[in-house]
Motif scaffolding. Structure first.
Motif, mmCIF file in Angstrom:
data_model
loop_
_atom_site.group_PDB
_atom_site.id
_atom_site.type_symbol
_atom_site.label_atom_id
_atom_site.label_comp_id
_atom_site.label_asym_id
_atom_site.label_seq_id
_atom_site.Cartn_x
_atom_site.Cartn_y
_atom_site.Cartn_z
ATOM 1 N N LEU A 376 18.409 4.327 -0.582
ATOM 2 C CA LEU A 376 18.863 3.909 -1.974
ATOM 3 C C LEU A 376 19.219 2.575 -1.872
ATOM 4 O O LEU A 376 19.863 2.003 -0.644
ATOM 5 C CB LEU A 376 20.056 4.695 -2.136
ATOM 6 N N PRO A 407 12.243 6.381 -2.346
ATOM 7 C CA PRO A 407 13.086 5.584 -2.467
ATOM 8 C C PRO A 407 13.728 5.295 -3.851
ATOM 9 O O PRO A 407 13.024 5.892 -4.844
ATOM 10 C CB PRO A 407 12.117 4.317 -2.294
ATOM 11 N N TYR A 408 15.032 5.060 -3.760
ATOM 12 C CA TYR A 408 15.604 5.024 -5.218
ATOM 13 C C TYR A 408 16.054 3.470 -5.148
ATOM 14 O O TYR A 408 16.738 2.890 -4.287
ATOM 15 C CB TYR A 408 16.791 5.741 -5.130
ATOM 16 N N ILE A 409 15.923 2.904 -6.329
ATOM 17 C CA ILE A 409 16.224 1.474 -6.542
ATOM 18 C C ILE A 409 17.261 1.456 -7.787
ATOM 19 O O ILE A 409 16.719 1.687 -8.895
ATOM 20 C CB ILE A 409 14.924 0.547 -6.486
ATOM 21 N N GLU A 410 18.456 0.804 -7.540
ATOM 22 C CA GLU A 410 19.273 0.967 -8.828
ATOM 23 C C GLU A 410 19.930 -0.591 -8.779
ATOM 24 O O GLU A 410 20.575 -0.852 -8.081
ATOM 25 C CB GLU A 410 20.287 1.962 -8.920
ATOM 26 N N VAL A 411 19.679 -1.206 -10.028
ATOM 27 C CA VAL A 411 19.943 -2.709 -10.268
ATOM 28 C C VAL A 411 20.731 -2.666 -11.429
ATOM 29 O O VAL A 411 20.420 -2.439 -12.564
ATOM 30 C CB VAL A 411 18.559 -3.488 -10.129
#
Lengths: 482, 455
Positions: A376, A407-411
């Protein structure tokens, strides 16, 4: 795959666990099972101050309300938490002045592992806090460290001797409410390492702990706490091997790191616990919560790990990048062979401005192994100018194994730049052919390719570990090409 | 105080609505559609509206867009509007066969379709009666109701949609343009259920345009099952342009046989909530599947793209490329998954997601997954989230291009990677034009097609 490769594959992947043996030491153990009394007894055994008992009891009552997490890409056989011994300490003489007083049986165990305490003490300059079945038996180089004000001691001692530090920091990074295994650990942790680096001190040696799981049916619950004050630096090593055991053993450790202004902590692990036999019988369940907090500005945490052992690995060393200009790094090689399962990766939580993180993960999957990478990367609104680079590569050997990435992608901030890339492939026949052509036999060619593949991560390990890690990679995988 | 209706209440409202109108639904629809309703009701009751706890819907706040009450349109009303007058999206140069849908009901073309013999293009309900064999063989076979509450809900309310059948060797020379209009005086729950069956060696290009004609709130649940037999080729282009109150859930289930090719382009220009779920099953060797998506969102819009690329067979190739530009308080999600089965050797599967955030309040969540159980594969995924390249901006400005124009140029170039993959030339140009307008902020409202679809 041709016949000779088949044979090679069989030979290598079915090799017996090299470090399998059982040390016959008299052990002081509780009866199986877990209840409030057991928690009280553990706390009592350690002569802990009241706040610690409260912490454990709160954790225990919270744990009772929780369920085993099921989100991981793992098949975990049901675990009966009442069928585990929650406390086992090797019986020994109460005070130890020198190595001679350590149980010779115990010393022989370390010799078999290739890490004789004397030699380590004399030659390598590494302070060893040897943990055998939950309590620390010997700490070396304590005097040298004490001169600098570095505290490196068993957790239970730290709780008694430095209650202020313990009270302030235990549970501050991994609260007992964090997850099922962290709650369990908070309630029943037996011991672990405590490390405090005072302001401005650059720790002159690598601090090292060898964990050993020794007695059958003993769950091992370590708790490690590292505090790096302003402008300090420490490199910490953790490594493990465990004897062959038929019953699955549970290991639920917690590692907490707090890093203040301009300080840096490097945490390296080589994990080589018993992975179960080639039919998937036995092996350690390794459910670990590791988390570091970059609390101060310009602080840095670097996680480096080589995961080759354990039947099931559930482990996500994480960084909370709270300060401005902080750095988080994660370098990992994870191998699954036979019926091993691994779900491992990291979390990078960007809170501070200009924080940076790097994630490099190399997964290798052979036999019936299932290898998952899970990460993450989260950028909060407050975190301006964040930079992240993530690379996760998987290598497959044989057609029975699996490699997965989650995969975790937090923007949430528009000034962040994040990159993620991943590849999955196998060792190319052309690569092997090229080596063969130049007179390198297939087995060595694979060793060469694997080492090259993992080099980026191995290079990050301290010298002592890099050698061991390379050996482990070779033992685990050479020759197993699909 | 929490004013939001909970998901349980929304579920209850929907079930009550179904029970209230069950007789009308059953009577107005063929038995081959009706017979799935019971199971769907059970499943919907069990699954409900997905929440953040559902891993696949983790970042999509479906419930937030389903507040308030919705009517159900149960029969095709005579046109209250003249589509030819209001809707001029049938691009002049684009020679297409146009099919109109209003609130999920088939209104046909008004003109004879220029299609080869044996090709069936009609309403779903009609097909269930007239082509029972084909219908029965495929309807609700790929869209399992037992996993996603919204799929179950679609099957529960399925009433009409398009049915396309291409017999072996049939090739549609002209793209088939399907225009979905939503128009009503109340908030409306719209269900669209489509089935496309392509025989061996067939080819067709479908262009789907989604539009709202008024400012009501729509809850659109669209589900399309597409079956591609050996060596068939389907292009699926969808342009979503709906008002900010509407929520569209678009499920597409694709089942590919040997040597077939499926191309999909989802261009999301506007919608309150737009959720596209793609489930692609590569059932036989030598299939190729390309999923492209582009979304431009601002204000409080949410766009979510979910894909599950199932490599069930060896020697298949798949590509996924999703790009998004987010402004204001918009949120976006990409949740892609490649699943390579144990025996699917020689698989090549690629996945990429690139996003640009233009404002500090916009959010992007990206989750590119790989699950691989075969060793002789080449798989990769990549994801980036960032801003417009400052150096490129600077370069453009040193060449005398204004900052505004330079930014526009860069965004346009970013979007072009997706659009350039559209194979129908005129359509591509048309979409480029729409994106251009959208990026300039001229295509901000979508309540009247006259405003933005004619240049």
């Amino acid at each position: 795959m041709n016949a000779s490769q088949d044979k090679l594959l069989a030979k290598v992947t079915q090799a017996d666990y090299k470090y399998g043996f059982y040390t016959d030491i008299e052990t002081d153990a509780f009866a199986k099972g877990l209840n409030e009394d057991v928690v009280r007894q553990i706390s009592g055994k350690k002569n802990e101050p009241g706040f610690m008992l409260d912490f454990r009891l709160k954790a225990y009552s919270h744990w009772k309300t929780m369920k085993m997490p099921e989100w991981a890409h793992l098949t975990i056989p049901e675990i009966d938490y009442q069928d585990i011994i929650y406390y086992a300490a090797p019986l020994q003489k109460p005070t130890l002045g020198s190595l001679d007083e350590v149980d010779p049986e115990l010393l022989r165990t370390f010799e078999k592992l290739g890490i004789p305490l004397e030699e380590q003490k004399l030659l390598s300059g590494v302070a060893v806090d040897a943990v055998m079945d939950s309590i620390s038996v010997k700490t070396t180089f304590k005097e040298t460290l004490a001169e600098l004000g570095v505290i490196f001691c068993p957790m239970s001692e730290a709780i008694r001797e430095y209650p202020d530090l313990a009270k302030k920091y235990i549970g501050s990074v991994v609260p007992y409410t964090d997850n099922f295994f962290a709650a369990l650990n908070s309630a029943v942790f037996s011991d672990g390492s405590f490390c405090y680096i005072p302001k401005g001190v650059r720790c002159p040696m690598e601090l090292s702990t060898y964990f050993r799981i020794n007695m059958a049916n003993t769950g091992q619950f370590e708790r490690t706490l590292i505090i790096a004050e302003d402008d300090s630096y420490v490199s910490y090593l953790e490594g493990c091997t465990a004897p062959v055991r038929d019953n699955n053993q549970l290991h639920a450790a917690v590692v907490e790191i707090v890093v203040l202004d301009n300080a840096e902590v490097k945490y390296s692990t080589v994990q080589n616990w018993y992975p179960g036999d080639k039919n998937g019988k036995g092996g350690i369940y390794n459910f670990v919560t590791k988390r570091g907090l970059c609390k101060g500005d310009h602080s840095k945490i670097s996680w480096n790990q080589v995961e080759t052992g354990s039947a099931i690995t559930w482990k996500y060393p994480s960084c909370i990048l709270k300060g401005n200009h902080t750095t988080g790094e994660f370098y990992s090689v994870a191998i699954t062979n036979n019926y091993q399962q691994a779900d491992t990766g990291t979390k990078m939580i960007h809170i501070g401005k200009n924080s940076r993180s790097t994630i490099i993960s190399k997964g290798i999957s052979a036999g019936h192994g299932q290898n998952s990478f899970r990460s993450l990367v989260k950028v909060l609104k407050t975190a301006d100018n964040v930079r992240n680079f993530t690379q996760c590569d998987s290598l497959l050997m044989g057609d029975q194994c699996g490699a997965h990435t989650f995969p975790y992608i937090e923007v949430e901030n528009d000034s962040a730049v994040l990159e993620h890339e991943a590849t999955t492939s196998r060792i190319g026949e052309d690569q092997i052919f090229y080596c063969n052509q130049r007179g390198i036999d297939t087995e060595n060619a694979i060793g060469l390719i694997i080492n090259g593949y993992a080099r980026e991560v191995l290079n990050k390990l301290p010298m002592e570990f890099a050698v061991e890690a390379q050996k482990l990679l070779q033992i685990s995988l050479e020759g197993s090409v699909g | 105080m929490n004013l939001l209706t909970s998901v349980t209440e929304i579920k209850q409202q929907i079930i009550e609505q179904f029970e209230k109108h069950a007789d009308e639904l059953y009577n107005g629809t063929g038995n081959r559609i009706n017979r799935f309703r019971k199971q769907a009701l059970d499943d919907f009751n069990r699954l409900g509206i997905p929440t953040a706890k559902n891993e696949n819907y983790r970042y999509t706040p479906v419930d937030r867009f389903l507040q308030g009450s919705y009517d159900l349109d149960l029969k095709a009303n005579p046109f209250r509007i003249e589509p030819e007058d209001v809707f001029k999206c049938n691009i002049p140069e684009l020679d297409t066969d146009v099919l109109l849908f209003l609130n999920g009901f088939y209104y046909g073309s008004g003109r004879p379709l220029n299609v080869p013999d044996g090709v069936v293009i009609c309403s779903l309900n009609e097909a269930s009666e007239r082509h029972p064999d084909i219908f029965q063989a495929h309807y609700s076979k790929y869209a399992s109701t037992s996993e996603d509450g919204l799929v179950a809900m679609n099957t529960l309310f399925a009433r009409d949609g398009i049915f396309i059948y291409l017999p072996d060797d049939a090739v549609l020379r002209r793209p088939l343009q399907i225009i979905n209009l939503s128009h009503s005086f109340n908030n409306l729950r719209i269900t669209r259920r489509n089935l496309v069956v392509a025989g061996k060696n067939t080819a067709a290009s479908l262009v789907i345009c989604d539009h709202t004609l008024c400012e009501q709130s729509y809850h659109i649940n669209s589900l399309t099952e597409i079956v591609l037999d050996d060596h068939s080729h389907i292009d699926y282009t969808r342009i979503q342009n709906e008002n900010n109150l509407s929520a569209q859930i678009n499920n597409v289930f694709v089942n590919q046989q040997s040597g077939s090719l499926f191309n999909s382009h989802i261009i999301t220009l506007h919608a309150g909530l737009s959720r596209n779920n793609f489930y692609v099953n590569l059932m036989a060797p030598f299939c190729e599947s390309n999923l492209y998506g582009l979304f431009l969102c601002d204000r409080k819009q949410h766009v979510a793209n979910y894909t599950l690329m199932n490599h069930d067979s060896p020697d298949c190739l798949s590509n996924q490329l999703f790009k998004g530009i987010l402004d204001d308080e918009a949120t976006g999600t990409f949740n892609g998954k490649i699943h390579v089965r144990k025996d699917a050797q020689k698989t090549r599967a690629y996945q990429r997601n690139n996003n640009i955030l233009l404002s500090s309040a916009s959010k992007m969540n990206s989750k590119p997954h790989l699950e691989i159980y075969a060793d002789d594969v080449k798989c990769s995924h990549g994801a980036t989230t960032g801003q417009l390249d400052n150096e490129a901006l600077f370069y453009a400005r040193t060449r005398g291009i204004s900052e505004k124009e330079a930014r526009h140029l860069l965004m346009y170039a970013f979007a072009n990677e997706i659009v350039s993959e559209i194979s129908v030339d005129i359509l591509r140009e048309r979409i480029i034009e729409m994106i251009d307008k959208r990026l300039r902020g001229e295509l901000s409202r979508c309540n009247n097609c006259d405003i933005h679809c004619t240049s």
